[in-house]
Motif scaffolding. Structure first.
Motif, PDB file in Angstrom:
ATOM      1  N   LEU A 141      48.719  88.885  11.366  1.00  0.00           N
ATOM      2  CA  LEU A 141      48.309  87.488  11.258  1.00  0.00           C
ATOM      3  C   LEU A 141      46.926  87.428  10.623  1.00  0.00           C
ATOM      4  CD1 LEU A 141      49.227  86.213  14.859  1.00  0.00           C
ATOM      5  CD2 LEU A 141      50.689  86.245  12.821  1.00  0.00           C
ATOM      6  N   LEU A 142      46.756  86.529   9.663  1.00  0.00           N
ATOM      7  CA  LEU A 142      45.455  86.310   9.040  1.00  0.00           C
ATOM      8  C   LEU A 142      45.146  84.817   9.073  1.00  0.00           C
ATOM      9  CD1 LEU A 142      47.295  88.335   6.978  1.00  0.00           C
ATOM     10  CD2 LEU A 142      45.027  88.682   6.013  1.00  0.00           C
ATOM     11  N   GLY A 143      43.877  84.479   9.231  1.00  0.00           N
ATOM     12  CA  GLY A 143      43.525  83.072   9.180  1.00  0.00           C
ATOM     13  C   GLY A 143      42.038  82.844   9.374  1.00  0.00           C
ATOM     14  N   GLN A 144      41.566  81.723   8.866  1.00  0.00           N
ATOM     15  CA  GLN A 144      40.160  81.384   8.977  1.00  0.00           C
ATOM     16  C   GLN A 144      39.884  80.631  10.267  1.00  0.00           C
ATOM     17  OE1 GLN A 144      42.396  80.004   6.885  1.00  0.00           O
ATOM     18  NE2 GLN A 144      41.671  78.076   6.040  1.00  0.00           N
ATOM     19  N   ASP A 145      38.661  80.780  10.741  1.00  0.00           N
ATOM     20  CA  ASP A 145      38.190  80.005  11.880  1.00  0.00           C
ATOM     21  C   ASP A 145      37.408  78.819  11.317  1.00  0.00           C
ATOM     22  OD1 ASP A 145      36.367  79.076  14.016  1.00  0.00           O
ATOM     23  OD2 ASP A 145      37.224  80.740  15.145  1.00  0.00           O
ATOM     24  N   TRP A 146      37.998  77.629  11.444  1.00  0.00           N
ATOM     25  CA  TRP A 146      37.433  76.451  10.798  1.00  0.00           C
ATOM     26  C   TRP A 146      36.102  76.014  11.411  1.00  0.00           C
ATOM     27  CZ3 TRP A 146      39.635  73.959   6.577  1.00  0.00           C
ATOM     28  CH2 TRP A 146      40.894  74.431   6.185  1.00  0.00           C
ATOM     29  N   ASP A 147      35.843  76.419  12.638  1.00  0.00           N
ATOM     30  CA  ASP A 147      34.597  76.017  13.304  1.00  0.00           C
ATOM     31  C   ASP A 147      33.400  76.857  12.882  1.00  0.00           C
ATOM     32  OD1 ASP A 147      34.698  73.751  14.822  1.00  0.00           O
ATOM     33  OD2 ASP A 147      35.095  74.747  16.724  1.00  0.00           O
ATOM     34  N   THR A 148      33.624  77.975  12.243  1.00  0.00           N
ATOM     35  CA  THR A 148      32.519  78.883  11.928  1.00  0.00           C
ATOM     36  C   THR A 148      32.333  79.084  10.426  1.00  0.00           C
ATOM     37  OG1 THR A 148      34.021  80.748  12.305  1.00  0.00           O
ATOM     38  CG2 THR A 148      32.605  80.114  14.124  1.00  0.00           C
ATOM     39  N   ILE A 149      32.775  78.127   9.631  1.00  0.00           N
ATOM     40  CA  ILE A 149      32.523  78.169   8.192  1.00  0.00           C
ATOM     41  C   ILE A 149      31.033  77.927   7.944  1.00  0.00           C
ATOM     42  CG2 ILE A 149      32.973  76.991   5.993  1.00  0.00           C
ATOM     43  CD1 ILE A 149      35.789  76.416   7.060  1.00  0.00           C
ATOM     44  N   VAL A 150      30.448  78.733   7.079  1.00  0.00           N
ATOM     45  CA  VAL A 150      29.016  78.645   6.781  1.00  0.00           C
ATOM     46  C   VAL A 150      28.831  78.126   5.364  1.00  0.00           C
ATOM     47  CG1 VAL A 150      26.871  79.944   6.521  1.00  0.00           C
ATOM     48  CG2 VAL A 150      28.494  80.545   8.342  1.00  0.00           C
ATOM     49  N   ARG A 174      40.685  76.627  15.816  1.00  0.00           N
ATOM     50  CA  ARG A 174      40.149  77.869  16.378  1.00  0.00           C
ATOM     51  C   ARG A 174      41.232  78.872  16.758  1.00  0.00           C
ATOM     52  NH1 ARG A 174      37.414  73.559  17.662  1.00  0.00           N
ATOM     53  NH2 ARG A 174      38.872  73.030  19.340  1.00  0.00           N
ATOM     54  N   VAL A 175      42.445  78.682  16.279  1.00  0.00           N
ATOM     55  CA  VAL A 175      43.535  79.564  16.690  1.00  0.00           C
ATOM     56  C   VAL A 175      43.323  80.999  16.218  1.00  0.00           C
ATOM     57  CG1 VAL A 175      45.043  79.199  14.680  1.00  0.00           C
ATOM     58  CG2 VAL A 175      46.053  79.684  16.928  1.00  0.00           C
ATOM     59  N   ALA A 176      42.644  81.203  15.101  1.00  0.00           N
ATOM     60  CA  ALA A 176      42.487  82.564  14.574  1.00  0.00           C
ATOM     61  C   ALA A 176      41.735  83.453  15.546  1.00  0.00           C
ATOM     62  CB  ALA A 176      41.778  82.529  13.216  1.00  0.00           C
ATOM     63  N   ARG A 177      40.742  82.905  16.227  1.00  0.00           N
ATOM     64  CA  ARG A 177      39.996  83.726  17.181  1.00  0.00           C
ATOM     65  C   ARG A 177      40.849  84.079  18.407  1.00  0.00           C
ATOM     66  NH1 ARG A 177      35.361  79.406  18.957  1.00  0.00           N
ATOM     67  NH2 ARG A 177      35.390  79.067  16.700  1.00  0.00           N
TER      68      ARG A 177
END
Length: 260
Positions: A141-150, A174-177
């Motif tokens: 599984l791969l995916g970005q954490d939308w809450d921690t985009i810089v 936050r599902v990726a984390r």
């Protein structure tokens, strides 16, 4: 496949989104990450692998080049049609993560890239993943954490509100984390977790940043005037090669029970 791609409703929307995806997927770090995800599947020649959220089929074509039987599934029939035109001969099918068009134990590998943040029930999708995987099959599984985009910007507080508003527009930002927990709860073994951070500096990221700002306006997190000011700064940064967006990508892998 990304949230925005699933919601591209017009031909122009689709063309813009596909162009953005192509530009991102062709970056060296993105190519390296995809190849790493393929390696984590531990596939052998002739194995069957399913790529969930296949989009235009790039990963399916790359997996097939490794001598495996690659099947791509995407919820968007428009993307499936586009993928078939771009990769003639690729096995691309319309379907959902919760109801995959495969038989029980048919696949040796399961891959889902930037998909689970759009699912209403990720746990149900993993039940389906276990159904289609043979004993000892591998999942990645791969995916970005939308809450921690810089995003580099002069006004940090405004940027924080924009990022949070965009995250809040995603079903499961936050599902990726939680990938590791989800895989363990679903009964997968040998679960690993890592984070790769993509750093983007080109002007091709401006459409994404524009989408972020507009989402924040729609959520009443910022005013239209604030959005205009923030986007003007980002355009200036892009023109001066000073734009920067960092995107943490979580990568989780596991082995299904019953190896043999």
């Amino acid at each position: 496949m990304t949230h925005d791609a699933h919601h591209a409703t017009t031909r122009d929307d689709m063309a813009t989104m596909v162009a953005l995806l192509d530009a991102a997927e062709q970056r060296p770090e993105a190519v390296t990450l995809r190849q790493h995800s393929y390696d984590l599947l531990h596939l052998r020649a002739g194995d069957t692998v399913i790529d969930v959220g296949a989009g235009t089929g790039r990963a399916v074509a790359e997996l097939a080049s490794r001598g495996v039987t690659a099947i791509g599934v995407d919820v968007s029939e428009a993307m499936v049609s586009l993928g078939r035109s771009r990769y003639p001969g690729a096995d691309l099918r319309a379907g959902s993560a919760e109801q995959l068009p495969l038989g029980d134990g048919e696949a040796a590998g399961y891959r889902a890239d930037k998909v689970f943040h759009e699912l209403s029930d990720p746990a149900a999708a993993l039940v389906e993943a276990r159904r289609v995987l043979r004993p000892g099959g591998r999942i990645v599984l791969l995916g970005q954490d939308w809450d921690t985009i810089v995003i580099d910007a002069d006004d940090g507080m405004l940027t924080r509100r924009i990022v949070q508003a965009r995250a809040d527009s995603v079903r499961r930002p936050r599902v990726a984390r939680a990938y590791r927990t989800l895989l363990l709860d679903a009964g997968f073994d040998q679960v690993s977790m890592e984070v790769r951070t993509g750093v983007f500096t080109g002007e091709f990221m401006l459409p994404m940043l524009t989408g972020f700002a507009h989402a924040a306006v729609r959520a009443a997190a910022i005013t239209p005037e604030q959005a205009d000011t923030w986007l003007a700064e980002q355009r200036d940064r892009a023109a001066a090669d000073r734009l920067l967006l960092a995107l943490p990508i979580f990568v989780a892998a596991g082995t299904g029970p019953g190896r043999g």
